[in-house]
Design an enzyme around this catalytic site. Structure first.
Site, PDB file in Angstrom:
ATOM      1  N   PHE A 227      73.343 142.225  57.032  1.00  0.00           N
ATOM      2  CA  PHE A 227      72.605 141.446  56.018  1.00  0.00           C
ATOM      3  C   PHE A 227      73.425 140.208  55.676  1.00  0.00           C
ATOM      4  CE2 PHE A 227      71.644 145.960  55.438  1.00  0.00           C
ATOM      5  CZ  PHE A 227      70.257 145.994  55.493  1.00  0.00           C
ATOM      6  N   ASP A 250      70.962 139.763  60.576  1.00  0.00           N
ATOM      7  CA  ASP A 250      70.004 139.477  59.506  1.00  0.00           C
ATOM      8  C   ASP A 250      68.603 139.451  60.114  1.00  0.00           C
ATOM      9  OD1 ASP A 250      70.547 138.309  56.457  1.00  0.00           O
ATOM     10  OD2 ASP A 250      68.559 137.828  57.239  1.00  0.00           O
ATOM     11  N   SER A 251      67.606 139.735  59.274  1.00  0.00           N
ATOM     12  CA  SER A 251      66.222 139.743  59.753  1.00  0.00           C
ATOM     13  C   SER A 251      65.576 138.364  59.674  1.00  0.00           C
ATOM     14  CB  SER A 251      65.388 140.741  58.943  1.00  0.00           C
ATOM     15  OG  SER A 251      65.371 140.366  57.569  1.00  0.00           O
ATOM     16  N   ALA A 279      68.178 145.504  60.071  1.00  0.00           N
ATOM     17  CA  ALA A 279      69.540 146.047  60.115  1.00  0.00           C
ATOM     18  C   ALA A 279      69.555 147.547  60.367  1.00  0.00           C
ATOM     19  CB  ALA A 279      70.277 145.722  58.822  1.00  0.00           C
ATOM     20  N   ASP A 299      75.812 144.661  52.891  1.00  0.00           N
ATOM     21  CA  ASP A 299      75.394 144.039  51.626  1.00  0.00           C
ATOM     22  C   ASP A 299      73.882 143.799  51.648  1.00  0.00           C
ATOM     23  OD1 ASP A 299      75.299 142.689  49.208  1.00  0.00           O
ATOM     24  OD2 ASP A 299      75.992 140.781  50.058  1.00  0.00           O
ATOM     25  N   CYS A 339      72.772 145.446  44.979  1.00  0.00           N
ATOM     26  CA  CYS A 339      72.391 144.503  43.919  1.00  0.00           C
ATOM     27  C   CYS A 339      71.197 145.030  43.129  1.00  0.00           C
ATOM     28  CB  CYS A 339      72.109 143.126  44.492  1.00  0.00           C
ATOM     29  SG  CYS A 339      70.785 143.094  45.715  1.00  0.00           S
TER      30      CYS A 339
END
Length: 399
Positions: A227, A250-251, A279, A299, A339
């Site tokens: 990510f 990353d996507s 991911a 992350d 997060c």
């Protein structure tokens, strides 16, 4: 001004500087409230408690701006708030960083307002109806105090819809380039302001990226940055930690294109491999192919946006942590982050522990951290401690 009385016993929390009045706290109004207007909050006996703005249809009905009876909510008020916030950031943001969170909503007693500073430019995010009503004064205060080259609004978060507001992205002042180059810990990053994700860059990991690069990456390491977004952790690992190779996943193709630009900007592109994809699937494939890493960062974005999906989110985090631990070399380092404010520090530790049990990975935790100091959290609002990171190292022997 509208007068709002709250129920007996609810005043203690307000006197303790909690910045919210909930809908079920309210006893009565002096008249029918207008959504977004300013109001005075009083206890059930009529004693002054605070001033704020109201949205009577919201669960958080009143968000408090000041606890001072004589303080008017005018242009001078916003100039004082912005000046205080700017002075605080100048004290704590290192000189080798030209981007920071200037206004962090309730933490700066400007609820519903986020302002990020990007090397002379400001990006504003307004999340509440009350702050939308006050936006003109906010912009004038930012112009007079900060003197930016331009101010751009990126109010594109879904919570606006709960307040009955449309999603907005627009120029508010001056000129704004599509991209701007910032410095973070002395490393240069090209940030996409117009059309980019959130306000353009995730500034809340600044101190964690530096910690990772300085203490958890050794020269010659092979690093996985899952990510990766704009390549923050990986580029820190390559530039400061002297990593030999970084696999960045990353996507988003936009994020990967910018991450590649940022690697080139810092002269480390030859050490990067950029992988586009989910991911979960990428890490599963890499683990099945026997990939091994000295240092790993996981992350992900917020998985648990409500309490109802916490159990499902825990399964997602655990799967990622399992994949990471299975690819971690003995003596290697892993950083896991969340997060989601519903994933508390004990929950994150519980997930990592479960993954360590299942993979039979002996781990020692060196640091548990939160968001950067320019994103302070409020003791009265535990949810404001939204970012949690665990820095761990495996023991240098296999079992």
């Amino acid at each position: 001004m509208l007068q709002v009385s709250i129920k007996r016993g609810r005043e203690r929390r307000i006197r303790g500087f909690h910045p919210w009045v909930y809908k079920n706290d309210i006893l009565s109004f002096s008249r029918k409230p207008k959504p977004g207007e300013l109001c005075v909050v009083r206890d059930y006996k009529g004693a002054f408690l605070a001033k704020g703005y109201i949205n009577p249809e919201s669960y958080i009905a009143i968000r408090i701006l000041t606890f001072k009876k004589g303080e008017e909510i005018d242009l001078e008020f916003f100039k004082r708030r912005v000046s205080e916030a700017l002075a605080y950031r100048k004290e704590l943001v290192p000189s080798d960083s030209t981007a920071f969170r200037l206004i962090h909503s309730e933490a700066d007693y400007l609820p519903g307002l986020i302002v990020d500073y990007y090397n002379g430019y400001l990006v504003v995010q307004v999340t509440t109806l009350g702050m939308e009503v006050l936006k003109e004064k906010v912009v004038r205060a930012l112009v007079e105090v900060v003197e930016p080259k331009g101010i751009y609004e990126k109010s594109t978060v879904q919570v606006r819809e709960l307040e009955g507001l449309p999603l907005l992205e627009q120029l508010l002042y001056g000129d704004i380039p599509e991209k701007v180059v910032i410095a973070e810990n002395g490393i240069r990053f090209n940030v996409q302001i117009v059309g980019g994700q959130k306000t353009g860059y995730f500034l809340d990991q600044r101190e964690n990226k530096l910690l990772f690069a300085e203490e958890f990456v050794n020269e010659g390491d092979r690093v996985l940055d899952a990510f990766c977004h704009l390549g923050g952790f990986g580029i820190h690992a390559a530039v400061i930690g002297k990593a030999r190779e970084v696999i960045a996943v990353d996507s988003s193709q936009l994020a990967l294109d910018l991450a590649k630009e940022n690697a080139e900007l810092n002269g480390v592109a030859d050490r990067f491999q950029f992988v586009k994809g989910d991911a979960f699937k990428v890490l599963k494939r890499m683990q099945q192919e026997g990939e091994k890493f000295d240092s790993i960062v996981i992350d992900p974005p917020a998985f648990a946006k409500s309490k109802t999906v916490v159990e499902q989110a825990k399964k997602g985090y655990k799967e990622l942590f399992l994949r990471g631990l299975k690819m971690l070399k003995p003596g290697g380092s892993i950083v896991v982050c969340s997060c989601s404010h519903h994933i508390t520090p004990p929950i994150l530790e519980e997930i990592l522990l479960s993954a360590a049990y299942d993979t039979r990975t002996p781990l020692k935790v060196l640091y548990t951290t939160c968001q950067a100091k320019d994103h302070p959290f409020i003791l009265q609002i535990p949810e404001s401690r939204y970012l949690k990171c665990i820095f761990a190292r495996s023991f240098p022997w296999e079992v």
